[in-house]
Scaffold this motif. Structure first.
Motif, PDB file in Angstrom:
ATOM      1  N   LYS A 124      19.876  -8.498  52.264  1.00  0.00           N
ATOM      2  CA  LYS A 124      21.023  -7.957  51.540  1.00  0.00           C
ATOM      3  C   LYS A 124      22.293  -8.730  51.868  1.00  0.00           C
ATOM      4  O   LYS A 124      23.111  -9.013  50.969  1.00  0.00           O
ATOM      5  N   ARG A 125      22.453  -9.079  53.130  1.00  0.00           N
ATOM      6  CA  ARG A 125      23.654  -9.810  53.523  1.00  0.00           C
ATOM      7  C   ARG A 125      23.673 -11.220  52.947  1.00  0.00           C
ATOM      8  O   ARG A 125      24.713 -11.714  52.491  1.00  0.00           O
ATOM      9  N   LEU A 126      22.536 -11.878  52.973  1.00  0.00           N
ATOM     10  CA  LEU A 126      22.491 -13.276  52.564  1.00  0.00           C
ATOM     11  C   LEU A 126      22.425 -13.451  51.056  1.00  0.00           C
ATOM     12  O   LEU A 126      22.896 -14.461  50.534  1.00  0.00           O
ATOM     13  N   LEU A 127      21.813 -12.508  50.345  1.00  0.00           N
ATOM     14  CA  LEU A 127      21.730 -12.603  48.880  1.00  0.00           C
ATOM     15  C   LEU A 127      22.210 -11.320  48.234  1.00  0.00           C
ATOM     16  O   LEU A 127      23.347 -11.206  47.835  1.00  0.00           O
ATOM     17  N   ASN A 128      21.326 -10.340  48.135  1.00  0.00           N
ATOM     18  CA  ASN A 128      21.705  -9.063  47.544  1.00  0.00           C
ATOM     19  C   ASN A 128      20.676  -8.017  47.934  1.00  0.00           C
ATOM     20  O   ASN A 128      19.647  -8.323  48.545  1.00  0.00           O
ATOM     21  N   ALA A 129      20.968  -6.769  47.595  1.00  0.00           N
ATOM     22  CA  ALA A 129      20.097  -5.667  47.993  1.00  0.00           C
ATOM     23  C   ALA A 129      18.684  -5.780  47.419  1.00  0.00           C
ATOM     24  O   ALA A 129      17.711  -5.512  48.134  1.00  0.00           O
ATOM     25  N   LEU A 362      12.072 -13.829  53.539  1.00  0.00           N
ATOM     26  CA  LEU A 362      13.285 -14.076  52.764  1.00  0.00           C
ATOM     27  C   LEU A 362      13.052 -15.148  51.714  1.00  0.00           C
ATOM     28  O   LEU A 362      13.502 -15.012  50.555  1.00  0.00           O
ATOM     29  N   LEU A 363      12.337 -16.207  52.064  1.00  0.00           N
ATOM     30  CA  LEU A 363      12.068 -17.265  51.100  1.00  0.00           C
ATOM     31  C   LEU A 363      11.234 -16.753  49.935  1.00  0.00           C
ATOM     32  O   LEU A 363      11.540 -17.027  48.765  1.00  0.00           O
ATOM     33  N   ASN A 364      10.162 -16.021  50.227  1.00  0.00           N
ATOM     34  CA  ASN A 364       9.322 -15.510  49.143  1.00  0.00           C
ATOM     35  C   ASN A 364      10.086 -14.526  48.263  1.00  0.00           C
ATOM     36  O   ASN A 364       9.999 -14.569  47.039  1.00  0.00           O
ATOM     37  N   ALA A 365      10.825 -13.618  48.893  1.00  0.00           N
ATOM     38  CA  ALA A 365      11.572 -12.624  48.111  1.00  0.00           C
ATOM     39  C   ALA A 365      12.670 -13.291  47.289  1.00  0.00           C
ATOM     40  O   ALA A 365      12.876 -12.950  46.112  1.00  0.00           O
ATOM     41  N   ALA A 366      13.382 -14.228  47.890  1.00  0.00           N
ATOM     42  CA  ALA A 366      14.449 -14.920  47.156  1.00  0.00           C
ATOM     43  C   ALA A 366      13.869 -15.724  46.008  1.00  0.00           C
ATOM     44  O   ALA A 366      14.471 -15.799  44.914  1.00  0.00           O
ATOM     45  N   GLY A 367      12.705 -16.328  46.212  1.00  0.00           N
ATOM     46  CA  GLY A 367      12.065 -17.083  45.136  1.00  0.00           C
ATOM     47  C   GLY A 367      11.707 -16.203  43.959  1.00  0.00           C
ATOM     48  O   GLY A 367      11.945 -16.558  42.800  1.00  0.00           O
TER      49      GLY A 367
END
Length: 512
Positions: A124-129, A362-367
């Protein structure tokens, strides 16, 4: 009417708390149903031995018993007339708290639930909820996460410390509502405790942040430099306790207790490092890394060969967020530093890389979120046009299919492989926990293994390190040494036990 941003944020927070609860309960299920809440591998036996010793009086050593090999405990060493675990004490102190509360089996599931929440907070801090929530969801159903969270190993504690350190560092050196007087001590204490838990892991976790620290020293303002010095002072002071511990258990602050068990158990390359003739080599390190990363391609997400599928898209999503490359860098740094260790890990997944799990999730979720259009250049959620609905549906189907295949097929099969691991089952202890056995007076049990030492080792969870439990177990070392042990316990009933019998039969002390 659309929900307000604050309401949406609270909904995501509530969903993440639910995922944390699910992570706690799922890990507890693994603890009790797969591992039966007992140690299976040598590392766990040493941790629980150390935890019980600490729980009884916060002591790290006891006098070496007569015939040390008669009371063999894996990775518990003897030096200068004192017996201690070869492992640094931080994790066992935490586990000792569980021992004192009668809740040892719940410690790692509790830490697992906390870690799921912190992974959400990090995303959440680095991208979004939504990205944080998806990273937390991926974590909860990860075979890699659940296998280790259900064990008695120190990895869940190290993961929690890694996440606490990462979030506190971000709060201390980037804009945040958290005051520096809180974030700096948290970061320093977390890193120091990590060094007292898994020293080489602490080096890997620290490496990306060390690069950031150099940037702060070179280009930062005076306030950030002073914060960095304060962090270094706290982390360094706690980390130096590692040498105090080595002195306490070996009499030499620079003697690694690992070497008292295996003299080749060292970090680095060359002769004398590892079991191979000629020592550990770069070629061997390369093969170990390929093997461990290959195991991770299955165990990380339960997507056979596809656990890193969305990593490239995650890198694209994070490319404008330099902060995000700190946790991602931890994942890569751990792979790098464990090239220095002479053996890979695969039984519980590539567990030497476990503390890099936040970066991987985080990488998989952000992707996934980037492909879905939830991450733009400024990290805002976007609306989908009709022309993109088909692609979105395909993405959603792919992710749901992979997750469903993991939960319904891969995860159950992978966990079932750990049932009765190394021929350790709770049923092996049932004889000594029966009502009849519990009525017996204090007893010395001489164990006669028929096939391998684990027939004795699996009983150690019933015995106190201080030899004051109802049952004290010793492994058969021949009639002469057995009699020496018997004389060390005057007044105890002596039973001779052969694994595989259906009942215990007390016999005379001079029975063969």
């Amino acid at each position: 009417m659309n929900a307000s941003p604050l309401r949406r944020e609270r909904l995501w927070d509530g969903f993440a708390l639910l995922l944390a609860l699910v992570g706690f309960l799922a890990s507890a299920q693994v603890t009790f149903r797969i591992f039966e809440a007992i140690p299976h591998i040598e590392d766990e036996m040493a941790y629980t031995w150390q935890a019980r010793l600490i729980a009884r009086g916060f002591t790290l050593t006891i006098p070496t018993p007569p015939c040390p090999n008669c009371f063999l405990v894996p990775f518990v060493v003897d030096a200068h007339g004192q017996r201690s675990s070869k492992y640094p004490p931080a994790w066992s102190v935490v586990l000792a708290l569980g021992e004192r509360l009668g809740a040892r089996a719940w410690v790692n599931p509790f830490l697992a639930g906390l870690s799921v929440w912190l992974i959400y907070r990090l995303g959440k801090r680095l991208l979004n909820a939504p990205t944080g929530a998806l990273a937390a969801l991926f974590t909860v159903i990860s075979p890699f996460f659940l296998m280790n969270s259900g064990s008695l190993l120190n990895h869940p504690w190290a993961l929690f410390l890694t996440l606490a350190f990462t979030l506190a560092w971000l709060d201390a050196f980037f804009p945040s509502r958290i005051p520096a007087w809180l974030s700096l001590p948290t970061a320093g204490l977390s890193m120091g405790l990590l060094a007292l838990t898994r020293p080489l892991t602490a080096v890997g976790v620290a490496l990306p942040f060390a690069v950031h620290a150099l940037i702060i020293l070179w280009r930062g303002d005076a306030r950030r430099r002073w914060r960095l010095l304060l962090f270094g002072g706290i982390a360094g002071a706690v980390s130096l306790l590692y040498f105090v511990w080595q002195y306490a258990v070996t009499g030499d602050p620079f003697l690694n207790p690992y070497l008292l068990w295996w003299e080749y158990d060292k970090i680095g390359f060359g002769p004398g490092v590892g079991v191979r003739e000629g020592g550990h080599t770069l070629v061997q390190a390369w093969f170990h890394t390929r093997f461990s990363v290959g195991v991770g391609s299955h165990d990380l997400m339960g997507w056979v060969y596809l656990s890193y599928l969305f990593f490239p898209f995650g890198l694209i999503a994070l490319r404008r967020r330099p902060q995000a490359f700190l946790p991602v860098g931890v994942m890569l740094a751990l792979v790098a530093v464990y090239n220095l260790y002479w053996t890979p890990a695969w039984l519980y997944g590539p567990r030497y890389y476990y503390e890099g799990l936040p970066g991987a999730m985080l990488l998989n979720a952000a992707g996934v979120c980037w492909l879905a259009g939830w991450v733009t250049g400024k990290g805002r959620a976007v609306r989908w046009g009709w022309e993109n609905r088909l692609g979105l549906a395909g993405l959603a189907f792919t992710v749901m299919f992979l997750c469903a295949a993991n939960v319904s097929l891969y995860l159950p099969i992978r966990l079932s492989m750990l049932v009765g691991l190394y021929d350790v089952r709770a049923s092996d202890l049932a004889l000594f926990l029966s009502p009849e056995a519990q009525k017996m007076p204090p007893t010395l049990v001489i164990v006669y293994p028929q096939r391998k030492w684990i027939e004795y080792g699996r009983l150690l969870d019933l015995s106190s390190p201080l030899f004051d439990s109802q049952f004290v177990f010793t492994i058969d070392r021949g009639e002469i040494l057995n009699q020496e042990v018997i004389q060390f316990f005057p007044g105890r009933l002596v039973w001779h036990y052969t694994p595989g019998v259906t009942r215990l039969t007390p016999v005379s002390d001079d029975a063969p």
